[in-house]
Design a protein around this motif. Structure first.
Motif, short mmCIF file in Angstrom:
data_model
loop_
_atom_site.label_atom_id
_atom_site.label_comp_id
_atom_site.label_asym_id
_atom_site.label_seq_id
_atom_site.Cartn_x
_atom_site.Cartn_y
_atom_site.Cartn_z
N ASP A 246 2.96 106.20 42.54
CA ASP A 246 3.45 106.63 43.85
C ASP A 246 2.34 106.75 44.88
O ASP A 246 2.61 107.07 46.04
N GLY A 247 1.09 106.53 44.48
CA GLY A 247 -0.01 106.59 45.42
C GLY A 247 -0.57 107.97 45.65
O GLY A 247 -1.62 108.11 46.29
N LEU A 248 0.09 109.01 45.16
CA LEU A 248 -0.39 110.37 45.38
C LEU A 248 -1.45 110.78 44.37
O LEU A 248 -2.14 111.78 44.56
N THR A 249 -1.56 110.03 43.29
CA THR A 249 -2.68 110.17 42.36
C THR A 249 -3.57 108.96 42.55
O THR A 249 -3.11 107.82 42.43
N THR A 250 -4.83 109.18 42.87
CA THR A 250 -5.74 108.08 43.17
C THR A 250 -6.59 107.73 41.96
O THR A 250 -6.55 108.40 40.93
N GLY A 251 -7.38 106.67 42.10
CA GLY A 251 -8.30 106.28 41.05
C GLY A 251 -9.36 107.32 40.76
O GLY A 251 -10.02 107.27 39.72
N ILE A 252 -9.53 108.29 41.66
CA ILE A 252 -10.48 109.38 41.43
C ILE A 252 -10.08 110.17 40.18
O ILE A 252 -10.93 110.75 39.51
N SER A 253 -8.80 110.20 39.85
CA SER A 253 -8.36 110.92 38.66
C SER A 253 -8.97 110.31 37.39
O SER A 253 -9.20 111.01 36.41
N ALA A 254 -9.21 109.00 37.42
CA ALA A 254 -9.86 108.33 36.28
C ALA A 254 -11.36 108.49 36.33
O ALA A 254 -12.04 108.45 35.30
N VAL A 255 -11.90 108.67 37.53
CA VAL A 255 -13.34 108.79 37.73
C VAL A 255 -13.85 110.20 37.42
O VAL A 255 -14.93 110.39 36.85
N ALA A 256 -13.07 111.22 37.80
CA ALA A 256 -13.53 112.60 37.75
C ALA A 256 -14.04 113.05 36.39
O ALA A 256 -15.13 113.66 36.31
N PRO A 257 -13.32 112.81 35.29
CA PRO A 257 -13.85 113.28 34.00
C PRO A 257 -15.23 112.74 33.68
O PRO A 257 -16.08 113.46 33.13
N ARG A 258 -15.48 111.48 34.04
CA ARG A 258 -16.80 110.90 33.80
C ARG A 258 -17.86 111.55 34.68
O ARG A 258 -19.00 111.79 34.25
N LEU A 259 -17.49 111.83 35.92
CA LEU A 259 -18.44 112.46 36.84
C LEU A 259 -18.92 113.81 36.30
O LEU A 259 -20.12 114.10 36.26
N TRP A 260 -17.96 114.64 35.90
CA TRP A 260 -18.33 115.99 35.46
C TRP A 260 -19.04 115.96 34.12
O TRP A 260 -20.00 116.70 33.91
N GLU A 261 -18.60 115.08 33.21
CA GLU A 261 -19.24 115.01 31.90
C GLU A 261 -20.66 114.47 32.00
O GLU A 261 -21.60 115.02 31.41
N GLN A 262 -20.85 113.39 32.73
CA GLN A 262 -22.16 112.76 32.82
C GLN A 262 -23.16 113.61 33.61
O GLN A 262 -24.35 113.60 33.32
N SER A 263 -22.67 114.33 34.61
CA SER A 263 -23.58 115.12 35.45
C SER A 263 -23.88 116.49 34.87
O SER A 263 -24.91 117.09 35.17
N GLY A 264 -22.96 117.00 34.02
CA GLY A 264 -23.13 118.36 33.53
C GLY A 264 -22.86 119.40 34.60
O GLY A 264 -23.23 120.57 34.45
N VAL A 265 -22.20 118.98 35.66
CA VAL A 265 -21.89 119.87 36.79
C VAL A 265 -20.40 120.13 36.81
O VAL A 265 -19.59 119.22 36.58
N ALA A 266 -20.00 121.35 37.08
CA ALA A 266 -18.59 121.71 37.20
C ALA A 266 -18.19 121.68 38.67
O ALA A 266 -19.03 121.89 39.56
N PRO A 267 -16.91 121.43 38.97
CA PRO A 267 -16.46 121.41 40.38
C PRO A 267 -16.82 122.68 41.14
O PRO A 267 -17.15 122.62 42.33
N THR A 268 -16.80 123.81 40.47
CA THR A 268 -17.11 125.08 41.13
C THR A 268 -18.58 125.20 41.51
O THR A 268 -18.94 126.07 42.30
N GLU A 269 -19.43 124.36 40.94
CA GLU A 269 -20.86 124.42 41.24
C GLU A 269 -21.24 123.56 42.43
O GLU A 269 -22.38 123.64 42.92
N VAL A 270 -20.33 122.71 42.90
CA VAL A 270 -20.63 121.80 43.99
C VAL A 270 -20.66 122.55 45.31
O VAL A 270 -19.76 123.34 45.63
N ASP A 271 -21.70 122.31 46.09
CA ASP A 271 -21.88 123.03 47.35
C ASP A 271 -21.07 122.45 48.50
O ASP A 271 -20.66 123.16 49.41
N HIS A 272 -20.86 121.14 48.50
CA HIS A 272 -19.99 120.54 49.52
C HIS A 272 -19.50 119.19 49.06
O HIS A 272 -20.09 118.54 48.18
N PHE A 273 -18.39 118.76 49.65
CA PHE A 273 -17.73 117.51 49.27
C PHE A 273 -17.62 116.61 50.49
O PHE A 273 -17.11 117.03 51.54
#
Length: 380
Positions: A246-273
């Motif tokens: 439906d377009g409301l879920t983007t490809g970022i949903s597939a990217v996000a787990p890799r981002l957090w796992e590889q970086s060792g950073v949690a979303p709550t630790e990010v200072d800005h987006f």
């Protein structure tokens, strides 16, 4: 974390009505030179070039490299400018280059945009969408916004809060295209472009270019004052749902787990987006896919000052900064670099450590097919 770092950034600020003598090539070259100088390097140090541009054609990266006087061992082209960062990091790691300029931008005007969409963007647009009186992607994303509103019980004011917040950041950014204050009342009273989208929901087309230098950490380590922004993780996804969703879920949903796992950073630790903001609805969709929230209505209802609500698109984003064609996401990377090294000036965050940048785009038919995300870390 890789040994490739972002060592410098340059920007040719967006302008709404560029002169007839302004060309896409000149914008790209000027931004590239600014980034190289900012990194404390010279053109002799540069052995790689990556280009994101819709309107540089018929020239390609190899032509721009020659026009810039560069002798390179690595070249790349990609319309998703954040994807170029992914390619460049891998090239530095492999030893294919030691200092790469990544530049994105276009002389994007209304007439040029229409011609591009109808003739050069893709065969689907040319053959199936251009003959329809839909007015370009605004109508497509109006439908997505309507679906998003229905699913989560949102109103136009919900999306307006994002536009107003980003304009407040733009007011403190001398490089932003629009800096005048914007109230929620002005937003709601604005003329509709494609219901429910108003002029404040659609990024203004502009001419401009942004560039960064990605280099081997050893090369810039000796440069006094050079910034070294680490790429903690970077990942991409293309055609995640083959346009069956439906377009409301983007490809970022597939990217996000890799981002957090590889970086060792949690979303709550990010200072800005710095989230690609071609439309406010897609900002909320990407933030939800990154795992910041499950309920968009609750997120937008949060009071200013609640983190991370007030840390989104601190440059003003595309909505206030202007959409310079394929250089759109590079604007977010340049802003992240400035924030992480403490050189933002007015609007500087208090000692940020982590930034997240996303790229969403490539609309073959109904919505974006490409998504790239990166977690960056400052080294001051």
């Amino acid at each position: 974390m890789t040994h490739a770092v972002i060592a410098g950034a340059g920007e040719i600020p967006a302008t709404r009505r560029p002169g007839a003598d302004v060309t896409t090539r000149e914008l790209l070259i000027a931004a590239s030179r600014a980034a190289v100088a900012d990194a404390g390097l010279t053109h002799r140090d540069i052995d790689g070039l990556g280009v994101a541009s819709f309107l540089l054609a018929p020239d390609q990266a190899v032509d721009l490299s020659w026009q810039m006087g560069l002798r390179t061992t690595w070249l790349a082209e990609d319309i998703l400018s954040l994807a170029l960062l992914r390619h460049a990091v891998r090239a530095i790691e492999a030893g294919d280059a030691s200092a790469i300029v990544l530049v994105g931008g276009d002389k994007m005007t209304g007439r040029g945009f229409t011609a591009m969409m109808e003739q050069r963007y893709s065969s689907v647009w040319r053959d199936q969408l251009a003959p329809l009186p839909i007015g370009g992607p605004n109508s497509l994303f109006a439908l997505l916004t309507q679906a998003h509103m229905d699913r989560y019980g949102l109103t136009r004011e919900s999306y307006g809060r994002l536009a107003v917040s980003q304009r407040a950041w733009a007011a403190r950014n001398p490089r932003a295209l629009y800096r005048a204050p914007l109230s929620i009342y002005e937003y709601l009273a604005a003329p509709l472009v494609a219901d429910p989208l108003s002029i404040y929901d659609c990024p203004p087309l502009a001419a401009g270019a942004m560039a960064i230098v990605v280099a081997d950490r050893k090369l810039v380590k000796r440069r006094r004052g050079a910034c070294r922004i680490a790429v903690r993780s970077i990942a991409a996804s293309y055609n995640a749902d083959l346009h069956d969703g439906d377009g409301l879920t983007t490809g970022i949903s597939a990217v996000a787990p890799r981002l957090w796992e590889q970086s060792g950073v949690a979303p709550t630790e990010v200072d800005h987006f710095e989230v690609y903001d071609d439309y406010p609805v897609m900002v909320l969709a990407q933030l939800q896919d990154l795992g910041l929230f499950t309920d968009p209505a609750a997120f937008v209802a949060a009071q200013p000052g609640d983190r991370p609500w007030d840390r989104i698109n601190t440059s003003g984003g595309l909505l206030s900064g202007g959409q310079c064609g394929a250089g759109g996401t590079m604007k977010g990377v340049v802003e992240a670099v400035r924030q992480l090294r403490g050189s933002r000036g007015p609007g500087q965050l208090d000692n940020p450590r982590f930034s997240v940048v996303t790229n969403y785009g490539l609309v073959p038919y109904r919505y974006g097919a490409g998504a790239v995300g990166a977690v960056l870390e400052g080294d001051r």
